[in-house]
Design an enzyme around this catalytic site. Structure first.
Site, PDB file in Angstrom:
ATOM      1  N   HIS A 154       0.861  -1.162  -0.051  1.00  0.00           N
ATOM      2  CA  HIS A 154      -0.012   0.003  -0.101  1.00  0.00           C
ATOM      3  C   HIS A 154       0.856   1.201   0.036  1.00  0.00           C
ATOM      4  CE1 HIS A 154      -2.960  -2.759   2.283  1.00  0.00           C
ATOM      5  NE2 HIS A 154      -3.625  -2.523   1.218  1.00  0.00           N
ATOM      6  N   LYS A 204     -17.742  -7.000   7.538  1.00  0.00           N
ATOM      7  CA  LYS A 204     -16.484  -7.757   7.242  1.00  0.00           C
ATOM      8  C   LYS A 204     -15.686  -7.855   8.571  1.00  0.00           C
ATOM      9  CE  LYS A 204     -12.729  -7.441   3.590  1.00  0.00           C
ATOM     10  NZ  LYS A 204     -12.151  -6.835   2.873  1.00  0.00           N
ATOM     11  N   ARG A 240      -1.523  -5.724  -8.797  1.00  0.00           N
ATOM     12  CA  ARG A 240      -0.485  -6.563  -8.334  1.00  0.00           C
ATOM     13  C   ARG A 240      -0.050  -7.722  -9.595  1.00  0.00           C
ATOM     14  NH1 ARG A 240      -3.038  -7.663  -2.742  1.00  0.00           N
ATOM     15  NH2 ARG A 240      -4.815  -7.688  -4.331  1.00  0.00           N
ATOM     16  N   SER A 253      -2.918  -7.485   2.394  1.00  0.00           N
ATOM     17  CA  SER A 253      -3.220  -7.720   3.963  1.00  0.00           C
ATOM     18  C   SER A 253      -3.622  -9.111   4.334  1.00  0.00           C
ATOM     19  CB  SER A 253      -4.364  -6.381   4.185  1.00  0.00           C
ATOM     20  OG  SER A 253      -3.875  -5.228   4.059  1.00  0.00           O
TER      21      SER A 253
HETATM   22  O1  PNS Z   1      -8.732  -3.126   0.058  1.00  0.00           O
HETATM   23  P1  PNS Z   1     -10.106  -3.452  -0.520  1.00  0.00           P
HETATM   24  O2  PNS Z   1     -10.855  -4.284   0.254  1.00  0.00           O
HETATM   25  O3  PNS Z   1      -9.793  -4.497  -1.724  1.00  0.00           O
HETATM   26  O4  PNS Z   1     -10.555  -2.233  -1.243  1.00  0.00           O
HETATM   27  C1  PNS Z   1     -11.803  -2.352  -1.985  1.00  0.00           C
HETATM   28  C2  PNS Z   1     -12.492  -1.014  -2.194  1.00  0.00           C
HETATM   29  C3  PNS Z   1     -12.742  -0.333  -0.815  1.00  0.00           C
HETATM   30  C4  PNS Z   1     -11.459  -0.104  -2.981  1.00  0.00           C
HETATM   31  C5  PNS Z   1     -13.937  -1.280  -3.030  1.00  0.00           C
HETATM   32  O5  PNS Z   1     -14.295  -2.236  -2.344  1.00  0.00           O
HETATM   33  C6  PNS Z   1     -14.603   0.133  -3.153  1.00  0.00           C
HETATM   34  O6  PNS Z   1     -14.328   1.024  -3.689  1.00  0.00           O
HETATM   35  N1  PNS Z   1     -15.640   0.068  -2.265  1.00  0.00           N
HETATM   36  C7  PNS Z   1     -16.505   1.042  -1.954  1.00  0.00           C
HETATM   37  C8  PNS Z   1     -18.107   0.918  -2.430  1.00  0.00           C
HETATM   38  C9  PNS Z   1     -18.164   1.101  -3.930  1.00  0.00           C
HETATM   39  O7  PNS Z   1     -18.142   2.074  -4.202  1.00  0.00           O
HETATM   40  N2  PNS Z   1     -18.635   0.457  -4.708  1.00  0.00           N
HETATM   41  C10 PNS Z   1     -18.791   0.223  -6.213  1.00  0.00           C
HETATM   42  C11 PNS Z   1     -17.574  -0.033  -6.927  1.00  0.00           C
HETATM   43  S1  PNS Z   1     -17.718   0.338  -8.493  1.00  0.00           S
END
Ligand code: PNS
Length: 160
Positions: free
Chosen positions: A17, A41, A90, A127
């Site tokens: 990150h 979660k 990644r 993570s």
């Molecule tokens: O670290 P992560 O858990 O892989 O991050 C995922 C994240 C937070 C970037 C993604 O789940 C997100 O943007 N969630 C917010 C909800 C949202 O906007 N959903 C629609 C995406 S098109």
């Protein structure tokens, strides 16, 4: 003012990150690291703890701030005048879902997503994998910042 967001769960923040956040900080005037509040979660650290650790480890960058959000990322972007989302990629396995989200976010709001290739030394780091390996006694000290590593081991011991 060019302001970007690096969104994620950051449970906990890893060197992978930080690699992306630091490089984004070099490209934008301001970078907001936005922690997703996801009550469904089960996480190792609370959102407040994750924000605290992010504040500590990003302090050297100067133009990085930390926030949190629930709901849609594009709503957070609109509320905070953010016009770019920066995501680390990644491997190709990340790509399909990331592309789908990028296109959805673009269509919903006009906010563009920029994909940054993760530095090769962190391409296997996540993570969840770091937590799993640490839980079973594996040495992942080199994959997360030192204070984060200490707190992760403490929390894993408390939960055991
Ligand atoms: O670290 P992560 O858990 O892989 O991050 C995922 C994240 C937070 C970037 C993604 O789940 C997100 O943007 N969630 C917010 C909800 C949202 O906007 N959903 C629609 C995406 S098109």
């Amino acid at each position: 003012m060019r302001r970007a967001v690096c969104p994620g769960s950051f449970d906990p923040v890893t060197h992978g990150h930080l690699d992306i956040i630091g490089r984004a900080a070099g490209l934008f005037d301001e970078v907001v690291v936005a922690v997703l509040v996801n009550k469904s979660k089960r996480s190792l650290f609370t959102v407040e703890e994750r924000i605290g650790m992010l504040e500590d480890v990003t302090a050297p960058f100067g133009n990085v701030s930390i926030g949190s959000f629930h709901g849609l990322l594009v709503d957070y972007c609109r509320e905070h005048d953010i016009h770019a989302i920066v995501k680390g990629l990644r491997a190709v396995t990340d790509f399909d879902y990331e592309l789908q989200m990028a296109q959805m976010n673009q269509r919903l709001s006009g906010v563009d997503t920029l994909f940054m290739s993760t530095s090769p030394e962190y391409s296997f780091v996540s993570s969840s994998l770091v937590k799993e390996v640490a839980t079973y006694g594996g040495d992942v000290a080199h994959l997360v910042p030192a204070p984060v590593y200490r707190r992760m081991l403490e929390r894993i011991r408390e939960r055991a």
